[in-house]
Structures are given as structure tokens and as C-alpha cells.
Design an enzyme around this catalytic site. Structure first.
Site, mmCIF file in Angstrom:
data_model
loop_
_atom_site.group_PDB
_atom_site.id
_atom_site.type_symbol
_atom_site.label_atom_id
_atom_site.label_comp_id
_atom_site.label_asym_id
_atom_site.label_seq_id
_atom_site.Cartn_x
_atom_site.Cartn_y
_atom_site.Cartn_z
ATOM 1 N N HIS A 136 15.018 12.823 12.148
ATOM 2 C CA HIS A 136 13.863 12.888 13.049
ATOM 3 C C HIS A 136 12.971 11.651 12.880
ATOM 4 O O HIS A 136 12.101 11.412 13.697
ATOM 5 C CB HIS A 136 13.074 14.191 12.868
ATOM 6 N N HIS A 137 13.216 10.875 11.819
ATOM 7 C CA HIS A 137 12.502 9.608 11.669
ATOM 8 C C HIS A 137 13.148 8.516 12.513
ATOM 9 O O HIS A 137 12.654 7.392 12.547
ATOM 10 C CB HIS A 137 12.529 9.160 10.203
ATOM 11 N N SER A 155 12.864 5.949 -13.973
ATOM 12 C CA SER A 155 11.814 6.728 -14.635
ATOM 13 C C SER A 155 11.750 8.139 -14.059
ATOM 14 O O SER A 155 11.652 9.124 -14.798
ATOM 15 C CB SER A 155 10.472 6.002 -14.460
ATOM 16 N N SER A 156 11.829 8.227 -12.741
ATOM 17 C CA SER A 156 11.758 9.546 -12.102
ATOM 18 C C SER A 156 12.937 10.424 -12.503
ATOM 19 O O SER A 156 12.777 11.629 -12.730
ATOM 20 C CB SER A 156 11.766 9.403 -10.572
ATOM 21 N N TRP A 195 7.107 -0.009 3.828
ATOM 22 C CA TRP A 195 7.587 0.623 2.588
ATOM 23 C C TRP A 195 9.013 1.127 2.740
ATOM 24 O O TRP A 195 9.694 1.392 1.762
ATOM 25 C CB TRP A 195 6.646 1.764 2.171
ATOM 26 N N LYS A 226 4.236 30.060 3.112
ATOM 27 C CA LYS A 226 3.323 29.663 2.030
ATOM 28 C C LYS A 226 1.868 29.730 2.490
ATOM 29 O O LYS A 226 1.016 30.292 1.792
ATOM 30 C CB LYS A 226 3.650 28.244 1.562
ATOM 31 N N ASP A 249 6.544 21.331 -26.560
ATOM 32 C CA ASP A 249 6.520 19.987 -25.974
ATOM 33 C C ASP A 249 7.616 19.930 -24.922
ATOM 34 O O ASP A 249 8.265 20.947 -24.633
ATOM 35 C CB ASP A 249 6.741 18.902 -27.060
ATOM 36 N N GLU A 259 11.738 13.076 -0.067
ATOM 37 C CA GLU A 259 10.641 12.475 -0.839
ATOM 38 C C GLU A 259 9.288 13.057 -0.418
ATOM 39 O O GLU A 259 8.396 13.269 -1.244
ATOM 40 C CB GLU A 259 10.666 10.952 -0.649
ATOM 41 N N SER A 297 -1.095 27.038 -5.602
ATOM 42 C CA SER A 297 -0.693 28.423 -5.877
ATOM 43 C C SER A 297 -1.253 28.932 -7.204
ATOM 44 O O SER A 297 -1.337 30.142 -7.422
ATOM 45 C CB SER A 297 0.844 28.547 -5.896
ATOM 46 N N TYR A 314 8.741 16.015 0.430
ATOM 47 C CA TYR A 314 8.602 17.324 -0.239
ATOM 48 C C TYR A 314 8.496 17.164 -1.752
ATOM 49 O O TYR A 314 7.892 17.994 -2.426
ATOM 50 C CB TYR A 314 9.746 18.253 0.182
ATOM 51 N N HIS A 338 13.012 11.692 3.528
ATOM 52 C CA HIS A 338 12.397 12.950 3.942
ATOM 53 C C HIS A 338 12.253 13.934 2.785
ATOM 54 O O HIS A 338 11.176 14.504 2.605
ATOM 55 C CB HIS A 338 13.059 13.588 5.152
ATOM 56 N N HIS A 358 0.845 -1.198 0.000
ATOM 57 C CA HIS A 358 0.000 0.000 0.000
ATOM 58 C C HIS A 358 0.885 1.255 0.000
ATOM 59 O O HIS A 358 0.681 2.171 -0.805
ATOM 60 C CB HIS A 358 -0.927 -0.008 1.213
ATOM 61 N N ARG A 413 1.277 0.860 15.052
ATOM 62 C CA ARG A 413 0.922 0.680 13.644
ATOM 63 C C ARG A 413 1.431 -0.668 13.148
ATOM 64 O O ARG A 413 2.217 -1.333 13.830
ATOM 65 C CB ARG A 413 1.506 1.824 12.806
ATOM 66 N N THR A 421 7.247 26.901 5.318
ATOM 67 C CA THR A 421 5.904 26.360 5.058
ATOM 68 C C THR A 421 4.847 27.333 5.546
ATOM 69 O O THR A 421 3.821 27.550 4.882
ATOM 70 C CB THR A 421 5.732 24.987 5.754
#
Lengths: 71, 530
Positions: free
Chosen positions: B306-307, B173-174, B146, B335, B110, B259, B272, B261, B257, B81, B454, B332
Site C-alpha cells: 500500500h506504500h 543492535s536491534s 529515509w 485495542k 536481569d 517497522e 495498556s 508496528y 511496514h 530526520h 512533501r 487495532t
């Protein structure tokens, strides 16, 4: 660089070259980061090597974004 | 790789608006609109697959005890998931928006590398097939979460190998997509469009693409080392051979991390674009928005640990990562302040795109606040791996990215399809999603604070009530997404009012200068931006 309606064949060649140059620089940076993060484990002091790699990645980001912010 | 010549200086000719037909069109297309459409369809399909996995999880957690699936399968569900939603749904959706909109927003014909663009997309389906079919191989799919932490991933069956290959392919791909986006934005802008005149969506994607170039190779390196630990006798992360499993966590979160963002910055860009249009005011503080985006991107690289507060680290390191994480709240907050200031005294209307944008603003800010709570190390030690964390990141990922993508889809559907979406269906989609989302995830804060861990298929009786509520909400949220499918199918089949070239009166960006639907080839003569 921006697209230009009055572009000559020379301009088109320059644009194509600029596109390829940008792409190859970015692809090379990606390849160096990929190889570097693995290679750093084989060096004498892995924690230092990985710190250097991490700093390089951060520096890339600062320089890449910073260059564009000046335009 | 080849770059497009971008040399059709003759004016746009609709008589030459030809395109290949049939399956060949989709297999071989180099048109950014076709590829954008394929990305969006693929991401929605993966969203449904990942959503079904989420519903399997919620069905099992509907009441205490084991009743629907085996614990091992439950672990595979939580793992797939996460992987499918992050790599298969949200990221491709963002790339789909980029493909459709960046050339039109900057006045380019293009993407810079049209054939590589096709290749970037067609790498994704095989990766998705690898991920999903890993459920059927001996030993089952990857089940370590994950994050793919060793030692579980070193010990698990061949499903983990398929997952690692899938991550490699999606990463490639990315990276190709990012190279294409950066090159397009830097080299193919219309005359007069300086970087500081670009729409914010392009800015956020430019910075996101740099982030991807920086971190995707790091993830690829980490999973490559996992692979060699599994099959070639190395001991990068294998403690039995002198390796360090915690090192994997450091490398993974150095990717992981940013990722977060990578997922949220394109969403910021969409919001925006939309809030000023429906507020009938220009975006407040454009330059500060750009600098805040850059600030978020750079800060995202110095907060990864922090993870990992509970893995143990020196006090100085703990304090550094705690304060650096809190510091991200500043750009943040800039924004959020700017979006609010844009709306302030604006002539606002609340069509579906704006509803989703305001919903995003409200719920994403809540997710941000719980992130600040988790940034405080003594609290994080208590809440680590509880449902509080699950609630936090779903408020960011679902109510953040997904709501923004829905907002963007409703906003640009008239331009993509030439047909206005049905406003009643759109509003129904928003309100059912908003309510059921909160029914699903808000109670998880309580569960987490009460200590429910979890990634478990069973739980103590004291957690039963809120789990029941969350499961009911989850099925409601899942069903709500079929309303979106209905709205899109109606638009795609032309069942609705014909869309004008500029359906939103506040729209000022270049895509609204094109007819609806946007012609197959656009801006062959670059527009001049004043």
C-alpha cells in the site's frame, strides 16, 4: 520455562542451555533471512524465490507467536 | 554469548547493592537498569538532534522561497530526520523501556544475556556518529529520503555509504536486543507467571521482538545489495545493468511496514499498563488484547505494497493490499475499544501519565483514521507524497509512540529515580505538547489535500498560510520538550517529594513491590506469582 527459587546446579545449567538454545535458534533464523533475501536474486526465477523467502518470514512469525499463544 | 547464571537464591541484600563507579560503570555495565537508562538518555539526545533537523526543515518552509538552506541540504535534513527519529530515537526509547521494565515486570534478576545487552547499546553511538558525520563528507549526507530508494542512492556520494553502515549497525543492535528480550521473557519469568498472566507491556514487546528478528535481516539484505550495486558492480536495483529499482521498494516496505508496528506495539503496551492503573480497573479483555497484538503483527506482513500503489501493479494485487490494509483496523479497533471499556465507569484521575495516555488515544486514533483514508487506492493515488501523508504518519509516530513514551516515563520515573516528578511541570509539558503538536500537524492535512508535495524546500504561494502556522507550531513543540528535560532533571537530582514504593494506588504489577528507587539488583530471589 520460568525461574525457580529452589533451583539446583543442574537446573541452572539447564536454564543456561535453554537460554543459549533460544538465542542460537533466533540468530540462525535472522542469518538465514539475511542471506536468503540476497541469494534469492541469484536463483533462476527471482520473483518466485523472493516470494518463498517472504512466505518463510511470515511463517516464522505465525509459528513463533502461535506457539506462545498456546501456553 | 553468555547467559547470566540467575542463581542468587539468597534473599536480596541491600548491603551488597554495590555498583562500579565513574565512567567504567557506564562502559562496562551489564545491569539492565543502567543499560535501560543509557538507552533512554541516548534516545532523548537523538530526539533533540532529529528535532533540530525538523526545525531546520520548518524554518525553510516558514514562507515560500529559498531562504535558510540549500535544496540539497534540505533533502539531507528530511532524510536524516527520518532515519534518526526512527532508528535513533523511537526504537532505542522502546528498548530502553524494555530494559528497565521487562525484568522487573516478570520478576527476573536481569536480562538473559547481560553482556550482549551492553554490546547492543554500545553499538548505537557509533551508528549515530556515522549518520550525523555523513553531513560533513564530500557530497553531503544521504538525501534520498529515509526509504533510501534507488536510483538516487546508487548515484549519491559517500554519505550514503555511511548511512548504509549505520543502518547495518543499528540493525545488528536491534537483532541482539530482540534475542535478549525473547529469551528473557520465555525463560526467566517468575514462578507462576504464565505467558497469559504477563503484563501487556511484556506481551507487546515479545511480539515486537519477533517482528524485529523477522524484518531487520531483510532490511540489512536490501541495504547490502545497495552497497554492492554502488561499489561492486552488481545490478540488483540498477536498471542500467538489468536490475529493478521497484524491487528495492518491495523489499524495503516488507521491512518498513512491520517497522511501523515495531514502533507502535511497545507504545500500546505502555498504554495498556497505564490506563487500568489510572482507571482503577483491570484491563478490559486481556486475552483479546494479546490476540489483537498478534493479529496486528501478522497482518503487518501482508500490506506492504500500500506504500507503492502509484508504482503500478495488477488490479488483483491492488485490491488485495487495499483490503488487507483496511483489515488491520479490526485488531487495532479491538485495542482502542478495550482501552475505552477499561476507562468506562472507572474512578479515573488525570495525572500526567494518564493525560498523555488519553492524548495518545485521541491522536493515535485520528492518525489511524487517516491511514484508512490512505489505504483506499484511488484516494492514495491523489494523496501519495503529499503533506497529507506527512500529517498521517506524524499523528501515528509522534502522537502515538512519543506520547506513549512520555506517558511511560512519567509513570515509571518515581520507580526509576525514587523522586516524584513535579505534577505541574508534567501537566504543562502535556498541554503545551498537545496544543503545539496539533498546530504543527493538523494543518498539514489541508496542505496535502490541496496538493502540496512533501520533501520540497519551496512551494507555491497558495500554501503559505498553513505552512506558517505549522512552522510556528513546530518551534512551540520543540521548546515544549525542554519542559520534559526539566522534569526529568528535577527527578534525577532528587529535587522533589520522595516517591513511595507504590506511588499509584491502582498499580498491581511486580515493579510496585520493590522500593523506590528500585535497588541496583532486584528479584535475585524470584517472586512467586499466584
Amino acid at each position: 520455562m520460568t525461574a525457580d527459587p529452589s533451583r539446583t546446579p543442574d537446573d541452572r545449567a539447564r536454564l543456561r542451555a535453554a537460554n543459549l538454545r533460544t538465542a542460537w535458534v533466533l540468530a540462525t533464523i535472522a542469518a538465514v533471512f539475511f542471506a536468503g533475501i540476497i541469494a534469492s536474486k541469484f536463483l533462476g526465477t527471482p520473483s518466485t524465490a523472493i516470494s518463498v523467502m517472504g512466505a518463510a518470514v511470515l511463517l516464522f512469525l505465525v509459528v513463533a507467536i502461535g506457539r506462545n499463544l498456546r501456553r | 554469548m553468555s547467559s547470566i547464571p540467575h542463581d542468587h537464591v539468597a534473599g536480596h541484600d541491600h548491603a551488597h547493592d554495590h555498583r562500579p563507579s565513574g565512567i567504567a560503570r557506564w562502559l562496562t555495565t551489564t545491569n539492565h537498569k543502567d543499560i535501560g537508562t543509557m538507552y533512554l538518555i541516548f534516545s532523548f539526545a537523538m530526539f533533540l538532534v532529529g528535532g533540530c533537523m525538523a526545525l531546520t526543515i520548518r524554518a525553510e518552509l516558514f514562507q515560500p522561497g529559498l531562504q535558510v538552506v540549500h535544496p540539497e541540504f534540505f533533502n539531507s535534513m528530511t532524510t536524516l530526520h527520518g532515519l534518526i527519529m526512527v532508528f535513533g530515537a523511537i526504537m532505542p526509547a522502546a528498548v530502553g523501556f524494555a530494559n528497565w521494565m521487562i525484568p522487573m515486570l516478570i520478576g527476573a534478576p536481569d536480562m538473559a544475556f547481560a553482556r550482549m545487552n551492553n554490546w547492543s547499546f554500545w553499538l548505537l553511538p557509533p551508528a549515530a556518529i556515522l549518520l550525523v558525520t555523513s553531513l560533513f563528507v564530500p557530497g553531503g549526507a544521504a538525501a534520498a529520503g529515509w526509504t533510501l530508494y534507488p536510483p538516487l542512492t546508487i548515484q549519491a556520494g559517500m554519505g550514503t555509504d555511511l548511512t548504509i553502515f549505520a543502518v547495518h549497525i543499528m540493525g545488528a543492535s536491534s537483532i541482539m536486543g530482540s534475542i535478549n528480550i525473547i529469551t528473557t521473557i520465555l525463560n526467566l519469568r517468575a514462578p507462576g507467571m504464565t505467558l497469559m498472566k504477563m503484563p501487556m507491556f511484556c506481551w507487546t514487546w515479545l511480539i515486537t521482538a519477533y517482528l524485529l528478528i523477522a524484518v531487520m535481516p531483510v532490511l540489512a539484505g536490501a541495504v547490502t545489495m545497495l552497497l554492492t550495486d554502488r561499489h561492486f558492480g552488481t545490478s540488483f536495483f540498477n536498471a542500467a545493468g538489468g536490475g529493478d529499482p521497484v524491487l528495492f521498494q518491495h523489499i524495503f516496505w516488507f521491512f518498513g511496514h512491520p517497522e511501523v508496528y515495531i514502533i507502535i506495539l511497545p507504545a500500546f503496551g505502555i498504554i495498556s499498563e497505564i490506563i487500568p492503573v489510572f482507571s482503577r480497573k483491570p484491563l478490559f479483555g486481556y486475552a483479546s488484547m494479546v490476540y489483537a497484538t498478534a493479529g496486528i503483527a501478522i497482518l503487518s506482513f501482508i500490506v506492504w505494497a500500500h506504500h507503492m500503489f502509484t508504482t503500478g501493479m495488477p488490479l488483483a494485487g491492488t485490491l488485495f493490499f487495499m483490503y488487507a490494509t483496511m483489515l488491520i483496523a479490526v485488531p487495532t479497533g479491538v485495542k482502542v475499544f478495550n482501552w475505552l471499556a477499561t476507562m468506562w465507569k472507572g474512578a479515573m484521575t488525570f495525572e500526567t501519565p494518564m493525560l498523555f495516555a488519553v492524548g495518545f488515544l485521541f491522536l493515535f486514533t485520528m492518525g489511524g483514521f487517516t491511514g484508512l483514508v490512505l489505504a483506499i487506492m484511488p484516494i492514495d493515488v491523489q494523496l501519495q507524497d503529499t503533506y497529507y501523508v506527512v500529517a498521517h504518519f506524524h499523528y501515528v509516530m509522534v502522537a502515538g509512540s512519543l506520547f506513549a513514551f512520555f506517558s511511560g516515563a512519567y509513570y515509571w520515573l518515581p520507580k526509576w529515580t525514587g523522586t516524584m516528578y513535579d505534577e505541574k511541570i508534567g501537566q504543562l509539558h502535556f498541554w503545551t505538547s498537545f496544543v503545539t503538536f496539533n498546530i504543527t500537524f493538523f494543518p498539514m492535512h489541508f496542505l496535502g489535500l490541496a496538493g502540496m508535495p512533501r520533501r520540497i524546500p519551496d512551494y507555491a504561494q497558495q500554501f503559505a498560510d498553513w505552512n506558517l502556522v505549522a512552522s510556528v507550531g513546530a518551534f512551540g513543540f520543540g521548546l515544549s520538550q525542554l519542559i520534559f528535560l526539566w522534569a526529568v532533571i528535577k527527578c534525577a537530582t532528587g529535587s522533589g517529594a520522595k516517591a513511595p514504593a507504590k506511588p499509584w494506588e491502582g498499580g498491581t504489577s511486580l515493579e510496585w513491590t520493590l522500593p523506590s528507587p528500585a535497588p541496583y539488583h532486584t528479584f535475585e530471589t524470584p517472586p512467586v506469582v499466584k
